[in-house]
Design a protein around this motif. Structure first.
Motif, PDB file in Angstrom:
ATOM      1  N   TYR A 109       0.829  -1.213   0.000  1.00 36.51           N
ATOM      2  CA  TYR A 109       0.000   0.000   0.000  1.00 36.51           C
ATOM      3  C   TYR A 109       0.865   1.266   0.000  1.00 36.51           C
ATOM      4  CZ  TYR A 109      -4.237  -2.695   1.028  1.00 36.51           C
ATOM      5  OH  TYR A 109      -5.305  -3.563   0.966  1.00 36.51           O
ATOM      6  N   VAL A 110       1.968   1.237   0.722  1.00 35.66           N
ATOM      7  CA  VAL A 110       2.863   2.395   0.748  1.00 35.66           C
ATOM      8  C   VAL A 110       3.393   2.665  -0.660  1.00 35.66           C
ATOM      9  CG1 VAL A 110       5.069   3.302   1.616  1.00 35.66           C
ATOM     10  CG2 VAL A 110       3.488   2.135   3.181  1.00 35.66           C
ATOM     11  N   GLY A 111       3.813   1.627  -1.370  1.00 36.08           N
ATOM     12  CA  GLY A 111       4.271   1.791  -2.748  1.00 36.08           C
ATOM     13  C   GLY A 111       3.188   2.386  -3.633  1.00 36.08           C
ATOM     14  N   MET A 112       1.948   1.933  -3.440  1.00 30.16           N
ATOM     15  CA  MET A 112       0.825   2.478  -4.211  1.00 30.16           C
ATOM     16  C   MET A 112       0.612   3.955  -3.892  1.00 30.16           C
ATOM     17  SD  MET A 112      -2.028  -0.528  -4.180  1.00 30.16           S
ATOM     18  CE  MET A 112      -2.906   0.074  -5.632  1.00 30.16           C
ATOM     19  N   ALA A 113       0.646   4.290  -2.596  1.00 31.44           N
ATOM     20  CA  ALA A 113       0.422   5.673  -2.181  1.00 31.44           C
ATOM     21  C   ALA A 113       1.483   6.598  -2.771  1.00 31.44           C
ATOM     22  CB  ALA A 113       0.426   5.770  -0.655  1.00 31.44           C
ATOM     23  N   LEU A 114       2.731   6.168  -2.752  1.00 32.64           N
ATOM     24  CA  LEU A 114       3.794   7.019  -3.286  1.00 32.64           C
ATOM     25  C   LEU A 114       3.646   7.193  -4.794  1.00 32.64           C
ATOM     26  CD1 LEU A 114       6.921   6.069  -1.186  1.00 32.64           C
ATOM     27  CD2 LEU A 114       5.136   7.744  -0.746  1.00 32.64           C
ATOM     28  N   ALA A 115       3.196   6.159  -5.498  1.00 29.34           N
ATOM     29  CA  ALA A 115       2.953   6.294  -6.937  1.00 29.34           C
ATOM     30  C   ALA A 115       1.836   7.295  -7.198  1.00 29.34           C
ATOM     31  CB  ALA A 115       2.611   4.931  -7.545  1.00 29.34           C
ATOM     32  N   LYS A 116       0.792   7.254  -6.376  1.00 27.84           N
ATOM     33  CA  LYS A 116      -0.310   8.212  -6.527  1.00 27.84           C
ATOM     34  C   LYS A 116       0.174   9.629  -6.242  1.00 27.84           C
ATOM     35  CE  LYS A 116      -4.678   9.510  -6.751  1.00 27.84           C
ATOM     36  NZ  LYS A 116      -5.701   9.095  -7.666  1.00 27.84           N
ATOM     37  N   TYR A 117       0.935   9.793  -5.159  1.00 33.39           N
ATOM     38  CA  TYR A 117       1.490  11.108  -4.841  1.00 33.39           C
ATOM     39  C   TYR A 117       2.394  11.594  -5.970  1.00 33.39           C
ATOM     40  CZ  TYR A 117      -0.014  10.753   0.093  1.00 33.39           C
ATOM     41  OH  TYR A 117      -0.734  10.664   1.251  1.00 33.39           O
ATOM     42  N   TRP A 118       3.202  10.696  -6.515  1.00 36.42           N
ATOM     43  CA  TRP A 118       4.108  11.059  -7.607  1.00 36.42           C
ATOM     44  C   TRP A 118       3.320  11.570  -8.809  1.00 36.42           C
ATOM     45  CZ3 TRP A 118       4.769   9.015 -12.550  1.00 36.42           C
ATOM     46  CH2 TRP A 118       5.914   9.458 -13.229  1.00 36.42           C
ATOM     47  N   ASP A 119       2.198  10.938  -9.076  1.00 31.06           N
ATOM     48  CA  ASP A 119       1.383  11.305 -10.234  1.00 31.06           C
ATOM     49  C   ASP A 119       0.619  12.616 -10.015  1.00 31.06           C
ATOM     50  OD1 ASP A 119       0.117  10.616 -12.860  1.00 31.06           O
ATOM     51  OD2 ASP A 119      -1.696  10.584 -11.606  1.00 31.06           O
ATOM     52  N   THR A 120       0.257  12.907  -8.785  1.00 28.55           N
ATOM     53  CA  THR A 120      -0.629  14.049  -8.552  1.00 28.55           C
ATOM     54  C   THR A 120       0.076  15.272  -7.973  1.00 28.55           C
ATOM     55  OG1 THR A 120      -1.279  13.138  -6.400  1.00 28.55           O
ATOM     56  CG2 THR A 120      -2.701  12.635  -8.280  1.00 28.55           C
ATOM     57  N   GLU A 121       0.841  15.112  -6.911  1.00 28.28           N
ATOM     58  CA  GLU A 121       1.417  16.273  -6.220  1.00 28.28           C
ATOM     59  C   GLU A 121       2.826  16.000  -5.725  1.00 28.28           C
ATOM     60  OE1 GLU A 121      -1.533  18.637  -3.801  1.00 28.28           O
ATOM     61  OE2 GLU A 121      -2.458  16.648  -3.719  1.00 28.28           O
ATOM     62  N   TYR A 139       6.809   7.479   4.884  1.00 21.91           N
ATOM     63  CA  TYR A 139       6.200   6.326   5.557  1.00 21.91           C
ATOM     64  C   TYR A 139       5.528   6.765   6.856  1.00 21.91           C
ATOM     65  CZ  TYR A 139       5.430   2.416   8.533  1.00 21.91           C
ATOM     66  OH  TYR A 139       4.825   1.547   9.405  1.00 21.91           O
ATOM     67  N   ALA A 140       6.232   7.510   7.687  1.00 25.98           N
ATOM     68  CA  ALA A 140       5.647   7.972   8.953  1.00 25.98           C
ATOM     69  C   ALA A 140       4.441   8.869   8.683  1.00 25.98           C
ATOM     70  CB  ALA A 140       6.692   8.714   9.786  1.00 25.98           C
ATOM     71  N   TYR A 141       4.513   9.682   7.661  1.00 28.56           N
ATOM     72  CA  TYR A 141       3.397  10.539   7.280  1.00 28.56           C
ATOM     73  C   TYR A 141       2.151   9.702   7.016  1.00 28.56           C
ATOM     74  CZ  TYR A 141       0.594  13.680   4.391  1.00 28.56           C
ATOM     75  OH  TYR A 141      -0.435  14.428   3.863  1.00 28.56           O
ATOM     76  N   LEU A 142       2.285   8.632   6.243  1.00 26.32           N
ATOM     77  CA  LEU A 142       1.154   7.755   5.941  1.00 26.32           C
ATOM     78  C   LEU A 142       0.685   6.989   7.183  1.00 26.32           C
ATOM     79  CD1 LEU A 142       2.448   6.339   2.547  1.00 26.32           C
ATOM     80  CD2 LEU A 142       0.408   7.782   2.840  1.00 26.32           C
ATOM     81  N   ARG A 143       1.629   6.419   7.908  1.00 22.77           N
ATOM     82  CA  ARG A 143       1.300   5.613   9.090  1.00 22.77           C
ATOM     83  C   ARG A 143       0.600   6.443  10.162  1.00 22.77           C
ATOM     84  NH1 ARG A 143       6.312   4.503  12.221  1.00 22.77           N
ATOM     85  NH2 ARG A 143       5.810   6.637  12.808  1.00 22.77           N
ATOM     86  N   ASP A 144       1.068   7.641  10.368  1.00 25.65           N
ATOM     87  CA  ASP A 144       0.577   8.437  11.481  1.00 25.65           C
ATOM     88  C   ASP A 144      -0.801   9.048  11.235  1.00 25.65           C
ATOM     89  OD1 ASP A 144       2.898   7.676  12.709  1.00 25.65           O
ATOM     90  OD2 ASP A 144       3.877   9.625  12.528  1.00 25.65           O
ATOM     91  N   LYS A 145      -1.330   8.949  10.041  1.00 21.69           N
ATOM     92  CA  LYS A 145      -2.678   9.459   9.772  1.00 21.69           C
ATOM     93  C   LYS A 145      -3.726   8.694  10.575  1.00 21.69           C
ATOM     94  CE  LYS A 145      -1.737  12.700   6.847  1.00 21.69           C
ATOM     95  NZ  LYS A 145      -2.034  14.085   7.101  1.00 21.69           N
ATOM     96  N   ARG A 146      -3.600   7.368  10.645  1.00 16.54           N
ATOM     97  CA  ARG A 146      -4.554   6.539  11.407  1.00 16.54           C
ATOM     98  C   ARG A 146      -3.874   5.449  12.214  1.00 16.54           C
ATOM     99  NH1 ARG A 146      -9.486   5.156   7.263  1.00 16.54           N
ATOM    100  NH2 ARG A 146      -9.831   7.270   6.500  1.00 16.54           N
ATOM    101  N   GLY A 147      -2.559   5.441  12.228  1.00 15.13           N
ATOM    102  CA  GLY A 147      -1.827   4.390  12.926  1.00 15.13           C
ATOM    103  C   GLY A 147      -1.514   3.229  11.988  1.00 15.13           C
ATOM    104  N   PHE A 148      -0.564   2.407  12.394  1.00 17.86           N
ATOM    105  CA  PHE A 148      -0.120   1.301  11.545  1.00 17.86           C
ATOM    106  C   PHE A 148      -1.268   0.361  11.195  1.00 17.86           C
ATOM    107  CE2 PHE A 148       1.615  -2.925  10.740  1.00 17.86           C
ATOM    108  CZ  PHE A 148       2.567  -2.640   9.774  1.00 17.86           C
TER     109      PHE A 148
END
Length: 175
Positions: A64-76, A87-96
């Protein structure tokens, strides 16, 4: 053991190719690939802690982290490339434990049916990798077992990136 990561990459690539989730040629995204060391080092304590009780979570969440970074790369990417620890940015939104939900809902912006399909795909892939790991002749808790785990999460990260890039319309075909 030496060629484990290459074999795993080939297996996963063929698996996703058969499912129509990826092209024959793997995508290249140096911006995301170059982040692996930082992402992997940040993810490793959480992934390793979870592996004994929840191996498919430990393997799947990095996908999922790889997917999120690809989406971020494509958009912003101009914004997200400046985040010190993505990674911490993604994890800390709702916890691991709920990072998968956050990424599916708020990063990838999937509807309920798409979220369920992705959850099944990632779960099946994580089970596949765990099964491959279990069939390696390596003693649990050893340095070699650790290296196999690192190779596995690296490939899951790259596959997540590749699947999302394909989903976003990036097609890697000969011109």
């Amino acid at each position: 053991m030496e060629n484990f990561e290459t074999r795993l990459n080939k297996d996963l690539h063929e698996y996703f190719l058969a499912k129509g989730k990826i092209d024959e040629r793997m995508p290249e995204c140096p911006d995301i690939e170059e982040l692996w060391e930082k992402i992997g080092n940040a993810y490793l304590p959480d992934g390793a802690r979870e592996f004994n009780s929840y191996p498919t979570v430990a393997l799947g969440w990095i996908f999922y982290v790889g997917m999120a970074l690809a989406k971020y790369w494509d958009t912003e990417w101009e914004v997200y490339s400046k985040v010190e620890n993505l990674y911490a940015y993604l994890r800390d939104k709702r916890g691991f434990d709920n990072m998968d939900d956050f990424i599916r809902e708020e990063v990838l912006l999937l509807n309920e049916e798409e979220r369920k399909q992705l959850q099944n795909l990632v779960g099946d892939c994580a089970e596949r990798v765990y099964n491959i790991l279990r069939h390696e002749t390596v003693e649990p808790g050893t340095k070699d077992a650790f290296l196999l785990f690192v190779a596995s999460i690296h490939q899951m990260y790259l596959m997540g990136m590749a699947i999302e890039l394909y989903h976003l319309g990036y097609k890697m075909t000969k011109i």
